[in-house]
Design an enzyme around this catalytic site. Structure first.
Site, PDB file in Angstrom:
ATOM      1  CE1 TYR A 171      -4.049   2.001   0.753  1.00 49.35           C
ATOM      2  CE2 TYR A 171      -2.705   3.041   2.442  1.00 49.35           C
ATOM      3  CZ  TYR A 171      -3.857   3.012   1.671  1.00 49.35           C
ATOM      4  OH  TYR A 171      -4.797   3.993   1.828  1.00 49.35           O
ATOM      5  CE  LYS A 175      -3.763   4.952  -1.298  1.00 55.93           C
ATOM      6  NZ  LYS A 175      -4.768   5.294  -2.336  1.00 55.93           N
TER       7      LYS A 175
END
Ligand code: NAD
Length: 302
Positions: A171, A175
């Site tokens: 993640y 991001k």
């Protein structure tokens, strides 16, 4: 305050795509844009938090709510992570409303696991939705924005990407990848008046309800994030290539900065050790704005 400052920011005549708009933040963004006059494509695959499954319910429900509130909206259940899905989302906007002005890349999933245990599948699945999905939907909309010399793209980063977080190697990679995508889109979109920015939100949604303290629920509402997304999506916003931390009504610019640095004509391992404090110094940092940073950095090396 002048009359212009006091006037309401509206999206009449504008067409906005919001991905992942069936729940949480995306739902709130779509409802706000719809209330302010935008014609909205409410996209959501309707799956679980880990990306498994699918349902047409969430997207349809939000689109219906926008229409019920007097706005215009259509639902899309296409998958942002495939080229065909992304093309179909943009096609939905063109077929229903004839143009696309705004893309809010918000769709996201989680496959948290500590780094030593993370599988390739868990890594790839998260990159696919966040990074690939944002790339694909923006890519499908970009030629239309270029042709009309107008576009606004808002990507969804995260504090976990900007600063790291335990159990989120996939993640956080995704991001932070979106920060790079946003900055390059800001540069490449400039000539066609296409602005791209990113938010790094904190909000109480199904993604965070088991992580955030219970008392955050009433303060960290998605509705306290969406006005920033709408502002970045509005034609009056001239800013591009920036990232903003946003939560509970507070907004701050987050920037990647290069420190003043230290240089020598005789670089040795020991010289680096002996000057480590100067290497690590933060102030005064070089210009951080798009287009100036790289030049300032090169200049400092000479
Ligand atoms: P959420 O789970 O409520 O919303 C995400 C939505 O994306 C879901 O409705 C889901 O069905 C949809 N989606 C997932 N994969 C999709 C796909 N392939 N195609 C289309 N739709 C898909 O979670 P949220 O908190 O509202 O998250 C929204 C965005 O904000 C995500 O990108 C998330 O990573 C980011 N974010 C959230 C927080 C927070 O505090 N909630 C913090 C940082 C970043």
């Amino acid at each position: 305050m002048t009359a212009a400052e006091g006037s309401e920011l509206r999206f009449d005549g504008r067409v906005a795509i919001v991905t992942g708009a069936g729940h949480g933040l995306g739902r709130s963004h779509a409802l706000l844009l719809g209330r302010r006059g935008a014609k909205v494509v409410v996209n959501d695959l309707g799956g679980a938090l880990d990306g498994s499954g699918a349902s047409s319910g969430p997207a349809a429900e939000v689109a219906e709510l926008i229409v019920k509130n007097g706005g215009e909206a259509v639902a899309s259940t296409d998958n942002v992570a495939t080229p065909e899905g992304a093309e179909a989302i943009v096609r939905t906007a063109l077929d229903a409303f004839g143009r696309v002005d705004v893309v809010v890349n918000n769709a996201g999933i989680l496959r948290d696991r500590s780094f030593g245990k993370m599988t390739v599948e868990e890594f790839d699945a998260v990159i696919a939705v966040h990074v690939r999905g944002s790339f694909l939907v923006s890519r499908a909309a970009f030629p239309h924005m270029k042709e009309q010399a107008y576009g606004r793209i808002v990507n969804t980063s995260s504090p976990a990407g900007l600063f790291g977080n335990f159990g989120q190697a996939n993640y956080s990679t995704a991001k932070m990848g979106l920060v790079g995508l946003t900055k390059t889109l800001g540069i490449e979109g400039a000539r066609a008046n296409i602005k791209a920015n990113a938010i790094a939100p904190v909000a109480w949604t199904r993604m965070t309800e088991t992580l955030l303290p219970a008392e955050f629920e009433s303060r960290f509402t998605p509705e306290r994030v969406s006005p920033l997304v709408a502002y970045l999506a509005h034609e009056s916003c001239e800013t591009t290539g920036e990232v903003f931390s946003v939560g509970a009504g507070r907004i701050a610019r987050v920037f990647v900065a290069e420190g003043p640095g230290w240089r020598t004509d005789d670089l040795t391992i020991e010289a680096i050790r002996d000057n480590w404090e100067a290497v690590m110094a933060e102030q005064p940092y070089l210009p951080t704005t798009l287009g100036q940073q790289a030049g300032a950095s090169l200049q400092a090396m000479l």
